[in-house]
Design a protein around this motif. Structure first.
Motif, mmCIF file in Angstrom:
data_model
loop_
_atom_site.group_PDB
_atom_site.id
_atom_site.type_symbol
_atom_site.label_atom_id
_atom_site.label_comp_id
_atom_site.label_asym_id
_atom_site.label_seq_id
_atom_site.Cartn_x
_atom_site.Cartn_y
_atom_site.Cartn_z
ATOM 1 N N SER A 243 -17.822 42.824 26.407
ATOM 2 C CA SER A 243 -17.807 42.272 27.770
ATOM 3 C C SER A 243 -16.587 41.391 27.990
ATOM 4 O O SER A 243 -15.914 41.466 29.020
ATOM 5 N N GLU A 244 -16.280 40.567 26.986
ATOM 6 C CA GLU A 244 -15.149 39.658 27.137
ATOM 7 C C GLU A 244 -13.832 40.435 27.227
ATOM 8 O O GLU A 244 -12.980 40.138 28.071
ATOM 9 N N ILE A 245 -13.706 41.446 26.355
ATOM 10 C CA ILE A 245 -12.470 42.252 26.373
ATOM 11 C C ILE A 245 -12.320 42.936 27.725
ATOM 12 O O ILE A 245 -11.255 42.896 28.360
ATOM 13 N N THR A 246 -13.408 43.539 28.202
ATOM 14 C CA THR A 246 -13.351 44.283 29.469
ATOM 15 C C THR A 246 -13.025 43.349 30.627
ATOM 16 O O THR A 246 -12.161 43.658 31.465
ATOM 17 N N LEU A 247 -13.686 42.216 30.672
ATOM 18 C CA LEU A 247 -13.435 41.260 31.749
ATOM 19 C C LEU A 247 -11.952 40.886 31.792
ATOM 20 O O LEU A 247 -11.310 40.915 32.851
ATOM 21 N N LYS A 248 -11.401 40.574 30.624
ATOM 22 C CA LYS A 248 -9.991 40.164 30.595
ATOM 23 C C LYS A 248 -9.072 41.315 30.991
ATOM 24 O O LYS A 248 -8.076 41.107 31.703
ATOM 25 N N GLN A 249 -9.396 42.551 30.545
ATOM 26 C CA GLN A 249 -8.564 43.702 30.916
ATOM 27 C C GLN A 249 -8.613 43.958 32.419
ATOM 28 O O GLN A 249 -7.594 44.220 33.056
ATOM 29 N N ALA B 154 -6.145 43.697 37.850
ATOM 30 C CA ALA B 154 -6.203 43.249 39.241
ATOM 31 C C ALA B 154 -5.022 42.329 39.568
ATOM 32 O O ALA B 154 -4.444 42.407 40.653
ATOM 33 N N SER B 155 -4.649 41.485 38.605
ATOM 34 C CA SER B 155 -3.488 40.613 38.811
ATOM 35 C C SER B 155 -2.223 41.445 38.926
ATOM 36 O O SER B 155 -1.359 41.183 39.770
ATOM 37 N N HIS B 156 -2.137 42.466 38.082
ATOM 38 C CA HIS B 156 -0.986 43.376 38.111
ATOM 39 C C HIS B 156 -0.849 44.013 39.496
ATOM 40 O O HIS B 156 0.251 44.205 40.009
ATOM 41 N N LEU B 157 -1.982 44.301 40.126
ATOM 42 C CA LEU B 157 -1.979 44.929 41.455
ATOM 43 C C LEU B 157 -1.837 43.893 42.576
ATOM 44 O O LEU B 157 -1.781 44.255 43.743
ATOM 45 N N SER B 158 -1.797 42.604 42.217
ATOM 46 C CA SER B 158 -1.754 41.508 43.214
ATOM 47 C C SER B 158 -2.897 41.581 44.211
ATOM 48 O O SER B 158 -2.706 41.343 45.408
ATOM 49 N N LEU B 159 -4.074 41.912 43.725
ATOM 50 C CA LEU B 159 -5.235 41.867 44.624
ATOM 51 C C LEU B 159 -5.485 40.414 45.036
ATOM 52 O O LEU B 159 -5.125 39.482 44.325
ATOM 53 N N GLN B 160 -6.107 40.243 46.205
ATOM 54 C CA GLN B 160 -6.394 38.877 46.651
ATOM 55 C C GLN B 160 -7.606 38.287 45.953
ATOM 56 O O GLN B 160 -7.733 37.068 45.846
ATOM 57 N N ALA B 161 -8.520 39.186 45.549
ATOM 58 C CA ALA B 161 -9.751 38.674 44.939
ATOM 59 C C ALA B 161 -10.391 39.711 44.033
ATOM 60 O O ALA B 161 -10.143 40.917 44.183
ATOM 61 N N CYS B 162 -11.179 39.230 43.101
ATOM 62 C CA CYS B 162 -12.027 40.091 42.283
ATOM 63 C C CYS B 162 -13.455 39.566 42.361
ATOM 64 O O CYS B 162 -13.683 38.357 42.326
ATOM 65 N N LEU B 163 -14.397 40.497 42.434
ATOM 66 C CA LEU B 163 -15.821 40.142 42.455
ATOM 67 C C LEU B 163 -16.352 40.203 41.028
ATOM 68 O O LEU B 163 -16.263 41.253 40.371
ATOM 69 N N LEU B 164 -16.883 39.078 40.539
ATOM 70 C CA LEU B 164 -17.452 39.041 39.192
ATOM 71 C C LEU B 164 -18.958 39.258 39.283
ATOM 72 O O LEU B 164 -19.606 38.690 40.161
ATOM 73 N N PRO B 165 -19.539 40.044 38.381
ATOM 74 C CA PRO B 165 -20.986 40.262 38.450
ATOM 75 C C PRO B 165 -21.752 38.969 38.189
ATOM 76 O O PRO B 165 -21.223 38.052 37.560
ATOM 77 N N PRO B 166 -22.988 38.884 38.661
ATOM 78 C CA PRO B 166 -23.761 37.648 38.456
ATOM 79 C C PRO B 166 -24.053 37.416 36.981
ATOM 80 O O PRO B 166 -24.136 38.375 36.211
ATOM 81 N N PRO B 167 -24.203 36.150 36.563
ATOM 82 C CA PRO B 167 -24.666 35.881 35.204
ATOM 83 C C PRO B 167 -26.015 36.579 35.014
ATOM 84 O O PRO B 167 -26.817 36.624 35.938
ATOM 85 N N LYS B 168 -26.238 37.106 33.807
ATOM 86 C CA LYS B 168 -27.432 37.942 33.614
ATOM 87 C C LYS B 168 -28.704 37.133 33.333
ATOM 88 O O LYS B 168 -29.788 37.547 33.701
#
Lengths: 648, 648
Positions: A105-111, A116-130
């Protein structure tokens, strides 16, 4: 295509998004949802949901290409940044007991965030804490935030809170999703790039509980199609409570995102009618969520227009200003210009002066008695005008002294008197009222020395100085004023104060047009001053301990500081003020004041908040100190006025 | 006259004071209590207790002289500062509902402290807060503290805590005096000049509750004569529990002050016997509290002598040191010198090596097999010596490689080998173990790379590098190690960290000889490393969530941070460590480690504390992150190792 145009409202909430499934043909995703569907942006997964880092080949012989949705070249940079919010894989669980899942999960989140930063997106939606614990998730997000470009991270939080009255459920053991968010953002230290995306369900918590979110950094509300009802014609619509909530979102620049499957069947016949409103529908393929968007657009367009004053003030919302120091500093012409336009305020003064004149001089003596009225702090003359108009209205004879310490304002005042031909009625005195040696005593003393917190521009000290030349039975307008405070959640203000990274800004009071704020309890009175003073004993020092009960259906709440107001009695029943429950309508001279807390205080469900406020005086300055003493003790703020004071 | 002389102990607790009544003849007060009574200092009122500012004449025609006890000239400056602690008027009540009393109290407090500062007294005793609320008292004291000279303010706090089992009393509604102190000092932001003077009563709270005070800044204990029992001969004595408490005070540099009236009748006959011990009794007047002082002196002299090691370490108590970075930096000769003296440690190593050799080589093959042992990180050779002694002890043949990266230590090592004639047994390798190309593989790998927190000097990373040249079935000594933490109250350490006024020092771990500390729960294991590693997969990153239950009879407690320890299994049942419950006796190589919290966390009575610790790794460094997640969330400390890290 925006939901509508509302005069003066340029907020993000005009744009509506849609949550989509993983699809590696991003141009198609945009064409279908934007051009054909009418949405403004998509919230789209960036990575194949089947991907798990631990299943990838370890050696370098594999391609090593991560399974992202499309290359960066399939859309233009502006398309990526304007129309795509990245949706981080929802399977990730950084607080799982399963270490392998946690590390994947940590690796995927960081990737994904890196992509998304590479694409200069304005925002990313993070899933809720489980689960109930989110420390490792927060640790990882916090690490990411330390080095992030301008991108926002939206933490998805389901809008749920256990009902306190649920039978057989101990509310202490059921999760209030606000608490999850609160824990997450405290772990991440209120980072300004971390916000909330609320998941709206078919049931809603109580109004007090919902209210907390309007003090938070909420950027989006994902409205699930399940939460819509069906109207008589088979179309989706929302309950009254949901409608009010969505309108609240619009008013707080929160973007709506339609989420979920189409769950309403629509009569075929009317769909053509709806599509008439949209000229750019591509071919025959109709977007299944279009009726939901249309309904949201209808809610948007149905909103009342913003009143002119509100439109004018929109640029000041949640913007911290240092209070004026009109005693130490001379105001500028521009400042006088602005305040003089507040006709409501001067109408109230004129009403008060009329009543005072009538009380002071009976009808039968109206030709005989010449009332002496002194405007202390006359500025460029608005109260002189109000006084003379009151004299005319009541048929009373008036002699006016206009005392003003700012020599620049006196110039204008002088021209005004000449222009209006008031030379026989008005005597101009260029002097500080505290030092003026008056030639006679006044019947009525009129002043406008109040700040947002009442006494904070030193009206008490000035009027104590002027009282020397008020007759024993003379009248002061205002005759009294009281300050008020209430505890608020105000994460935007807190973050802005914190950005200065010093003690000084945390121990300063600010004038603010409060907007993105949750008011947690009714305001309570703090300090009262009455004029003229009955005794020369006592001082203008004050101390007040206040107990606020946060309604228990609010749940826990975070207090970032205190909103302050005042209410003044000008004369008898004529009052003037900004305390919300009694505020004078359409008056714009004062915004609220905000006293921050260095460390926000969390108040548990149904707990009492003890707050202490002091007004302290020395020969050269006046200042406030404040603290919270319960449920936990904060430091005492602004000891000895070390950070913030008003000069005498 | 000090209570006694204890080798190595130069603490303030050798001096005993007495609380006196108001008397404006200070020379007499000193003569009676010091010269005649045998006390070292008096705690004396400075101001006539009948004085009230509001009763003074307002005009300037009165003398305006404040009714202080004596002029400054009646004693020499050194008498004032060495022998007098000022006692602030006990009638003051700054949180009274009565505004006049409140204002009189504030004026008096400020006048008395100003007078005490003028006299350069070392300390003033402040009366206890009167009610459950102390915000205004704290605000006033905090203002005074902002501009105070070197004087200490001792806030008098009665040592009471409601017993949880008291029938019919809800412990939530009875005051625990520690909570009063906690609120007061949080309001005053842990000011370093604000301390506690405990009032000792005849009954004492539970041991856990008392324990909290040893993490606080307690400077004095006022032992009331009421709390003494009477022994068989009619003399005052203390209960066993009181005796233990007083001994604890002596060990924490807390001064005893005898307070109250004489309440024990003494047989006249024996009083001469006692006075024989004191040659400086003035005339016939005997001090009524002398028997209490004598008893306290008896307790002092009865204490065990400090062990030599403890005496050596006394100067390091509660002193923050930065942990060594032995991988990045080369140690100095002096450092080697100190650590090599820790014979206990090397005896344990020798025992472990013996056991490993016996397991590895059966008796019948002892002449045949030449065991290859590599000391990785050999320093100046102590483990080489221990290894050769183990070989001799067990009669096993040994070939030793001594691998050391510090070229300066290699010089010493080389002389040692020549001096001892070990040339045929020992091969010196001047190389970093992570890069050495070994000519053969080892049976046994011996290292001493552990820090106070076990893995914090990068033993895991070093041994991973060395594992290449360990045989498949080879042995690592140590074979595993585990770090431990426990939550502590440590106001001295917190204040010292805070004095740096920056984030960096709050996000750093320190090596400390913990002394003035309250351990709030048993230590729990955090990270474990085992060598050799069974698989090359996985990493040396670690994550641990810990739940600490604070015993409910402790009451509420403030957590300033975490004490960290380690325990290492060298081989089989031979261990080495500093975790308090299993610590290796008489070993002095390691003090504990201390992880601070930026904001102390208050844990309510019987609450659970959730703590999260991470060990994070990058290609160039290793660092820890930590946070509290319950009862409230702290920020995550040291994100990305921004403040504190260990270089690879």
């Amino acid at each position: 295509m925006p939901l509508g145009e509302r005069a003066g409202d340029k907020s993000e909430s005009r744009y509506c998004g849609v949550e989509t499934e993983f699809n590696d043909d991003m141009p198609h995703v945009l064409a279908f949802n934007l051009s054909s569907g009418g949405f403004d942006f998509v919230v789209a997964p960036l990575m194949d949901p089947a991907y798990r880092p631990s299943l990838m080949q370890k050696d370098c012989s594999g391609s090593g290409v991560l399974p992202f949705a499309s290359s960066d070249l399939v859309l233009s940079p502006s398309q990526w940044s304007s129309h795509v919010v990245g949706k981080v894989s929802s399977w990730i669980d950084l607080d799982s007991e399963d270490e392998k899942l946690r590390i994947d999960s940590e690796i995927t989140l960081k990737q994904e965030i890196a992509w998304a930063s590479h694409l200069s997106l304005q925002a990313c939606l993070l899933p809720p804490p489980k689960g109930t614990s989110c420390a490792n998730y927060a640790r990882c997000v916090n690490q990411i935030l330390q080095g992030l470009n301008n991108m926002q991270l939206w933490l998805r939080i389901p809008l749920v809170k256990p009902d306190d009255d649920s039978v057989g459920i101990n509310p202490d053991h059921v999760i209030d999703s606000w608490e999850m968010w609160n824990s997450f953002r405290l772990l991440c230290e209120h980072h300004s790039q971390l916000s909330v995306a609320l998941d709206i369900m078919s049931t809603l918590p109580s109004a007090n509980s919902l209210g907390r979110w309007f003090g938070e950094s909420v950027k989006a509300a994902l409205v699930n199609t399940d939460s819509f009802l069906t109207n008589a014609r088979g179309y989706p619509c929302l309950s009254k409570r949901h409608q009010r909530l969505v309108t609240g979102f619009f008013n707080h620049s929160i973007q709506i995102v339609i989420s979920g499957e189409q769950v309403h069947g629509f009569p075929r016949a009317t769909s053509d009618l709806i599509s008439n409103h949209n000229d750019n529908v591509e071919g025959s393929q109709r977007h299944p969520l279009r009726p939901y968007l249309d309904y949201v657009g209808y809610l948007y367009q149905r909103m009342d227009l913003l009143p002119e004053q509100e439109r004018f003030e929109i640029g000041y919302r949640d913007f911290l200003q240092s209070p004026l120091q009109p005693l130490m500093d001379n105001l500028e012409a521009q400042t006088y210009e602005t305040f003089e336009k507040d006709s409501v305020k001067y109408i109230q003064y004129q009403r008060a002066i009329c009543k005072a004149l009538l009380d002071r001089v009976p009808d039968e003596k109206s030709f005989e008695i010449n009332t002496v009225l002194m405007v202390v702090g006359a500025g460029r003359g608005p109260l002189v005008r109000a006084s003379l108009q009151a004299a005319e209205e009541t048929g009373r004879k008036l002699k006016v002294y206009a005392v003003e310490k700012n020599p620049n304002a006196v110039v204008t005042l002088n021209s005004l008197v000449k222009l209006e031909g008031w030379e026989n009625l008005v005597t101009i005195v260029s002097c500080d009222m505290r030092h003026w040696d008056a030639p006679e005593k006044a019947d009525i003393l009129v002043s406008e020395l109040l700040g947002s917190f009442g006494d904070n521009e030193l009206s008490p000290e000035c009027l104590d100085g002027a009282q020397r030349f008020l007759k024993q039975d003379g009248i002061s307008i205002p005759s009294s004023y009281t300050s008020f405070i209430q505890p608020v959640t105000a994460s935007k203000l807190y973050t802005d104060v914190k950005a200065h990274k010093d003690l000084l800004h945390f121990e300063t009071a600010y004038v603010v047009k409060l907007h993105n704020v949750a008011r947690l309890a009714s305001p309570q009175p703090v300090f009262t001053f009455t004029h003229p003073r009955q005794s020369t004993e006592g001082s203008n020092q004050r101390y007040k301990k206040l107990l606020f009960e946060i309604p228990s259906d609010t749940g826990s709440a975070l207090v970032h500081g205190f909103a302050g107001y005042f209410d003044a009695t000008l004369y008898k029943d004529v009052h003037l003020g900004i305390e919300p429950s009694t505020a004078t309508p359409n008056m714009f001279s004062w915004f609220a004041i905000f006293f921050p807390l260095r460390t926000p205080v969390c108040v548990g469900r149904g707990s009492t908040l003890e707050v202490n406020f002091w007004r302290c005086c020395s020969p050269t300055k006046v200042w406030y100190e404040w603290c919270v003493a319960s449920p936990s003790s904060s430091p005492i703020h602004n000891s000895n006025g070390r950070s913030y004071w008003v000069g005498l």
